[in-house]
Scaffold this active site. Structure first.
Site, PDB file in Angstrom:
ATOM      1  N   ASP A   9       0.875  -1.168   0.000  1.00  0.00           N
ATOM      2  CA  ASP A   9       0.000   0.000   0.000  1.00  0.00           C
ATOM      3  C   ASP A   9       0.920   1.227   0.000  1.00  0.00           C
ATOM      4  O   ASP A   9       2.136   1.105   0.233  1.00  0.00           O
ATOM      5  CB  ASP A   9      -0.882  -0.039   1.250  1.00  0.00           C
ATOM      6  N   ASP A  11      -0.060   5.171   1.061  1.00  0.00           N
ATOM      7  CA  ASP A  11      -0.251   6.096   2.186  1.00  0.00           C
ATOM      8  C   ASP A  11      -0.309   5.321   3.500  1.00  0.00           C
ATOM      9  O   ASP A  11      -1.120   4.400   3.646  1.00  0.00           O
ATOM     10  CB  ASP A  11      -1.555   6.878   2.018  1.00  0.00           C
ATOM     11  N   ASP A 169      -1.742  -0.836   5.812  1.00  0.00           N
ATOM     12  CA  ASP A 169      -2.077  -0.357   7.157  1.00  0.00           C
ATOM     13  C   ASP A 169      -3.573  -0.231   7.393  1.00  0.00           C
ATOM     14  O   ASP A 169      -3.997   0.396   8.361  1.00  0.00           O
ATOM     15  CB  ASP A 169      -1.411   1.013   7.391  1.00  0.00           C
TER      16      ASP A 169
END
Length: 225
Positions: A9, A11, A169
């Site tokens: 991922d 960000d 996250d």
């Protein structure tokens, strides 16, 4: 499990973008005469995207009055013009990506950020020049938590999904990775949303720092050599 590629991922996993995303949201929020979002709120909301940031700072009546899409357009226009003022890779990310490059391990990015923001941002950061594939929210008809973006990324890297690791996250990252048949890692250093418990995401692993992730990946790849 034999690993042959690593997918990330963006960000909250590779890049700390909360400063610039937050500045864009706060630009809109302040224009309405409202108090700006605190750093603490930004840290636990950024991974949920532009809508969540705006809703965190603007009450429902004002959103209805001005229109959520109009407010979002204002936010993204500001963000697009200020993509990389505060954004930085997390500590350990440059060394990790360099290790992957030196060891000829294919890697890529699967993000729910639109390509009009993802690609210009990555272009400003030379450490991403050897990224093997970038899949944004609008690359395909589906975005995470649908597995299609991850399956597409694996296909572009010429690696079967079961030989990929996906690190993110957010619970949608883990859901997408699981649905794609990949080994999943919850990046708990990232933007964990308020009230979320990564223990409930069913990730294969939870790792708390990029340095620990690098050690884990090195052990995994060296062990199978």
């Amino acid at each position: 499990m034999t690993f042959k590629a690593v997918l990330f991922d963006l960000d909250g996993t590779l890049l700390d973008t909360a400063g610039d995303m937050g500045a864009a949201a706060n630009h809109v929020i302040a224009s309405l005469g409202l108090p700006v979002l605190s750093d603490a709120i930004l840290q636990c909301t950024t991974s949920d995207g532009s809508y969540a940031l705006l809703k965190a700072g603007i009450h429902a009546e004002l959103i209805e009055q001005h229109g959520l899409e109009q407010l979002r357009s204002q936010m993204l226009a500001f963000y697009s013009a200020n993509l990389c003022h505060h954004t930085r890779p997390y500590d350990g990310v440059p060394a990790l990506l360099n290790w992957l490059n030196l060891n000829h391990i294919p890697w890529g990015i699967v993000t729910n950020k639109p390509s009009a923001l993802t690609l210009p941002l990555l272009a400003q950061l030379p450490l991403f020049s050897r990224c093997g594939v970038t899949v944004s929210s609008d690359t395909l008809a589906y975005k995470k938590p649908h597995p299609a973006p991850l399956l597409f990324a694996a296909e572009q890297l010429l690696v079967a999904p079961q030989h990929c690791v996906y690190i993110g996250d957010h619970k949608r990252d883990i859901a997408a990775g699981l649905a794609a048949g990949m080994t999943t890692v919850a990046a708990t250093w990232g933007y964990i949303s308020a009230g979320e418990d990564p223990n409930n995401w069913q990730a294969a692993y939870q790792i708390g720092t990029v340095f620990a992730l690098a050690d884990w990946l090195k052990d995994a790849f060296i062990t199978q050599c």
